[in-house]
Write a protein that holds these residues in place. Structure first.
Motif, PDB file in Angstrom:
ATOM      1  N   ILE A  13       0.904  -1.075  -0.111  1.00 10.83           N
ATOM      2  CA  ILE A  13       0.069  -0.047   0.039  1.00 10.83           C
ATOM      3  C   ILE A  13       0.851   0.964   0.087  1.00 10.83           C
ATOM      4  CG2 ILE A  13      -1.596   1.305   1.372  1.00 10.83           C
ATOM      5  CD1 ILE A  13      -3.067  -1.058   2.066  1.00 10.83           C
ATOM      6  N   ASP A  14       0.470   2.178  -0.859  1.00 11.72           N
ATOM      7  CA  ASP A  14       1.214   3.414  -1.051  1.00 11.72           C
ATOM      8  C   ASP A  14       0.428   4.231  -0.023  1.00 11.72           C
ATOM      9  OD1 ASP A  14       1.861   5.923  -3.510  1.00 11.72           O
ATOM     10  OD2 ASP A  14       2.397   5.827  -1.446  1.00 11.72           O
ATOM     11  N   PHE A  15       1.348   4.375   1.243  1.00 11.09           N
ATOM     12  CA  PHE A  15       0.475   5.292   2.305  1.00 11.09           C
ATOM     13  C   PHE A  15       0.346   6.803   2.059  1.00 11.09           C
ATOM     14  CE2 PHE A  15       2.097   2.964   6.471  1.00 11.09           C
ATOM     15  CZ  PHE A  15       1.618   1.785   5.937  1.00 11.09           C
ATOM     16  N   ARG A  16       1.061   7.066   1.023  1.00  7.54           N
ATOM     17  CA  ARG A  16       0.681   8.451   0.637  1.00  7.54           C
ATOM     18  C   ARG A  16      -0.600   8.591  -0.141  1.00  7.54           C
ATOM     19  NH1 ARG A  16       5.885   7.529  -0.089  1.00  7.54           N
ATOM     20  NH2 ARG A  16       7.518   8.595   1.091  1.00  7.54           N
ATOM     21  N   ARG A  17      -1.325   7.714  -0.595  1.00 12.86           N
ATOM     22  CA  ARG A  17      -2.537   7.620  -1.336  1.00 12.86           C
ATOM     23  C   ARG A  17      -3.522   7.149  -0.423  1.00 12.86           C
ATOM     24  NH1 ARG A  17      -1.616   8.501  -6.720  1.00 12.86           N
ATOM     25  NH2 ARG A  17       0.456   8.338  -7.655  1.00 12.86           N
ATOM     26  N   PHE A  18      -3.412   6.872   0.674  1.00 13.17           N
ATOM     27  CA  PHE A  18      -4.283   6.518   1.664  1.00 13.17           C
ATOM     28  C   PHE A  18      -4.397   6.807   3.113  1.00 13.17           C
ATOM     29  CE2 PHE A  18      -6.216   2.361  -0.312  1.00 13.17           C
ATOM     30  CZ  PHE A  18      -5.197   2.233  -1.118  1.00 13.17           C
ATOM     31  N   THR A  19      -5.612   7.102   3.635  1.00 12.65           N
ATOM     32  CA  THR A  19      -5.787   7.561   4.947  1.00 12.65           C
ATOM     33  C   THR A  19      -5.521   6.413   5.859  1.00 12.65           C
ATOM     34  OG1 THR A  19      -7.138   9.239   4.700  1.00 12.65           O
ATOM     35  CG2 THR A  19      -7.258   8.539   6.724  1.00 12.65           C
ATOM     36  N   MET A  20      -4.249   6.409   6.732  1.00 14.80           N
ATOM     37  CA  MET A  20      -4.005   5.303   7.545  1.00 14.80           C
ATOM     38  C   MET A  20      -4.400   5.606   8.932  1.00 14.80           C
ATOM     39  SD  MET A  20      -2.579   3.334   5.031  1.00 14.80           S
ATOM     40  CE  MET A  20      -2.044   2.157   6.447  1.00 14.80           C
ATOM     41  N   GLY A  21      -4.996   4.607   9.581  1.00 15.96           N
ATOM     42  CA  GLY A  21      -5.501   4.637  11.015  1.00 15.96           C
ATOM     43  C   GLY A  21      -5.376   3.465  11.790  1.00 15.96           C
ATOM     44  N   TRP A  22      -5.740   3.656  12.951  1.00 13.16           N
ATOM     45  CA  TRP A  22      -5.950   2.587  13.991  1.00 13.16           C
ATOM     46  C   TRP A  22      -7.443   2.971  14.383  1.00 13.16           C
ATOM     47  CZ3 TRP A  22      -2.930  -1.599  15.035  1.00 13.16           C
ATOM     48  CH2 TRP A  22      -1.827  -1.443  14.518  1.00 13.16           C
ATOM     49  N   TYR A  23      -7.996   1.493  14.719  1.00 11.59           N
ATOM     50  CA  TYR A  23      -9.438   1.675  15.221  1.00 11.59           C
ATOM     51  C   TYR A  23      -9.422   0.365  16.022  1.00 11.59           C
ATOM     52  CZ  TYR A  23     -11.067   4.341  11.336  1.00 11.59           C
ATOM     53  OH  TYR A  23     -11.269   5.461  10.495  1.00 11.59           O
ATOM     54  N   ARG A  24     -10.301   0.195  17.057  1.00 13.24           N
ATOM     55  CA  ARG A  24     -10.395  -0.710  18.101  1.00 13.24           C
ATOM     56  C   ARG A  24     -11.932  -1.116  18.174  1.00 13.24           C
ATOM     57  NH1 ARG A  24      -8.621   2.387  23.588  1.00 13.24           N
ATOM     58  NH2 ARG A  24     -10.682   3.615  23.800  1.00 13.24           N
ATOM     59  N   GLN A  25     -12.021  -2.458  18.576  1.00 14.67           N
ATOM     60  CA  GLN A  25     -13.245  -3.251  18.679  1.00 14.67           C
ATOM     61  C   GLN A  25     -13.444  -3.834  19.894  1.00 14.67           C
ATOM     62  OE1 GLN A  25     -14.281  -5.615  15.635  1.00 14.67           O
ATOM     63  NE2 GLN A  25     -16.708  -5.805  16.289  1.00 14.67           N
ATOM     64  N   THR A  26     -14.146  -3.626  20.770  1.00 12.75           N
ATOM     65  CA  THR A  26     -14.395  -4.017  22.281  1.00 12.75           C
ATOM     66  C   THR A  26     -15.308  -5.366  22.177  1.00 12.75           C
ATOM     67  OG1 THR A  26     -16.035  -2.604  22.616  1.00 12.75           O
ATOM     68  CG2 THR A  26     -13.883  -2.014  23.714  1.00 12.75           C
ATOM     69  N   PRO A  27     -15.248  -6.263  23.028  1.00  9.60           N
ATOM     70  CA  PRO A  27     -16.171  -7.459  22.968  1.00  9.60           C
ATOM     71  C   PRO A  27     -17.381  -7.087  23.135  1.00  9.60           C
ATOM     72  CG  PRO A  27     -14.232  -7.626  24.675  1.00  9.60           C
ATOM     73  CD  PRO A  27     -14.212  -6.389  24.052  1.00  9.60           C
ATOM     74  N   GLY A  28     -18.207  -7.514  22.460  1.00  9.64           N
ATOM     75  CA  GLY A  28     -19.791  -7.450  22.322  1.00  9.64           C
ATOM     76  C   GLY A  28     -20.178  -6.430  21.371  1.00  9.64           C
ATOM     77  N   ASN A  29     -19.083  -5.583  20.944  1.00  9.85           N
ATOM     78  CA  ASN A  29     -19.474  -4.377  20.036  1.00  9.85           C
ATOM     79  C   ASN A  29     -19.137  -4.463  18.685  1.00  9.85           C
ATOM     80  OD1 ASN A  29     -19.700  -1.669  19.136  1.00  9.85           O
ATOM     81  ND2 ASN A  29     -18.581  -0.844  20.807  1.00  9.85           N
ATOM     82  N   GLN A  30     -20.014  -4.363  17.911  1.00  8.54           N
ATOM     83  CA  GLN A  30     -19.782  -4.718  16.312  1.00  8.54           C
ATOM     84  C   GLN A  30     -19.299  -3.564  15.655  1.00  8.54           C
ATOM     85  OE1 GLN A  30     -23.619  -6.117  14.866  1.00  8.54           O
ATOM     86  NE2 GLN A  30     -23.061  -8.089  15.314  1.00  8.54           N
ATOM     87  N   ARG A  31     -19.047  -2.383  16.374  1.00  4.58           N
ATOM     88  CA  ARG A  31     -18.557  -1.209  15.846  1.00  4.58           C
ATOM     89  C   ARG A  31     -17.144  -1.124  16.095  1.00  4.58           C
ATOM     90  NH1 ARG A  31     -18.038   3.695  18.164  1.00  4.58           N
ATOM     91  NH2 ARG A  31     -17.783   5.495  16.848  1.00  4.58           N
ATOM     92  N   ARG A  32     -16.598  -0.722  15.015  1.00  7.54           N
ATOM     93  CA  ARG A  32     -14.997  -0.263  15.467  1.00  7.54           C
ATOM     94  C   ARG A  32     -14.891   1.064  15.611  1.00  7.54           C
ATOM     95  NH1 ARG A  32     -12.018  -4.217  10.611  1.00  7.54           N
ATOM     96  NH2 ARG A  32     -12.893  -6.357  11.732  1.00  7.54           N
ATOM     97  N   GLU A  33     -14.267   1.489  16.831  1.00 11.13           N
ATOM     98  CA  GLU A  33     -14.104   3.125  16.878  1.00 11.13           C
ATOM     99  C   GLU A  33     -12.813   3.461  16.601  1.00 11.13           C
ATOM    100  OE1 GLU A  33     -14.533   4.159  21.066  1.00 11.13           O
ATOM    101  OE2 GLU A  33     -12.922   3.032  21.539  1.00 11.13           O
ATOM    102  N   LEU A  34     -12.727   4.948  15.986  1.00  8.32           N
ATOM    103  CA  LEU A  34     -11.561   5.326  15.473  1.00  8.32           C
ATOM    104  C   LEU A  34     -10.695   5.443  16.674  1.00  8.32           C
ATOM    105  CD1 LEU A  34      -9.771   7.018  13.575  1.00  8.32           C
ATOM    106  CD2 LEU A  34     -10.918   8.965  14.211  1.00  8.32           C
ATOM    107  N   VAL A  35      -9.399   5.206  16.876  1.00 10.41           N
ATOM    108  CA  VAL A  35      -8.378   5.549  17.892  1.00 10.41           C
ATOM    109  C   VAL A  35      -7.591   6.856  17.338  1.00 10.41           C
ATOM    110  CG1 VAL A  35      -6.559   4.694  19.351  1.00 10.41           C
ATOM    111  CG2 VAL A  35      -8.285   3.079  18.693  1.00 10.41           C
ATOM    112  N   ALA A  36      -6.903   6.607  16.059  1.00  7.79           N
ATOM    113  CA  ALA A  36      -6.186   7.582  15.674  1.00  7.79           C
ATOM    114  C   ALA A  36      -5.974   7.468  14.251  1.00  7.79           C
ATOM    115  CB  ALA A  36      -4.745   7.909  16.488  1.00  7.79           C
TER     116      ALA A  36
END
Length: 115
Positions: free
Chosen positions: A25-48
């Motif tokens: 992946i060319d990082f310069r052409r994508f928005t790179m980030g970290w997300y997290r998902q807690t147990p029982g939660n289907q949604r992944r929340e943005l970390v950074a």
């Protein structure tokens, strides 16, 4: 295409560093980030994430404790997590997305914070 590492079991108040490698992946052409998902939660929340121009978008819940860094030449995206809390426990995912609709996820790395 995205491979995370660095998760594990740590005690509250300690630090952990997550890494994401994406050699195709060319990082310069994508928005790179970290997300997290807690147990029982289907949604992944943005970390950074790193926006255009190197602007950092970081969740209020981790602001001042977590830091995201990117090395486009090495195709790596790191997340330094300090002063970890039990509520930080989750599966952390690396993400790459762009305006064309491409949206890639890693397999996730589990972080457990417990004494």
């Amino acid at each position: 295409q995205l491979v995370e590492s660095g998760g594990g079991l740590v005690e509250p108040g300690t630090s952990l560093r997550l890494s994401c490698v994406a050699t195709s992946i060319d990082f310069r052409r994508f928005t790179m980030g970290w997300y997290r998902q807690t147990p029982g939660n289907q949604r992944r929340e943005l970390v950074a994430r790193v926006l255009d121009g190197g602007v950092i978008d970081i969740a209020d819940s981790v602001r001042g404790r977590f830091a995201i860094s990117i090395d486009a030449d090495k195709h790596t995206l790191d997340l330094q997590m300090n002063s970890l809390k039990p509520e930080d426990a989750a599966v952390y995912f690396c993400n790459a997305r762009n305006h064309l609709g491409f949206n890639f996820w890693g397999q996730g790395t589990r972080v457990t914070v417990s004494s």
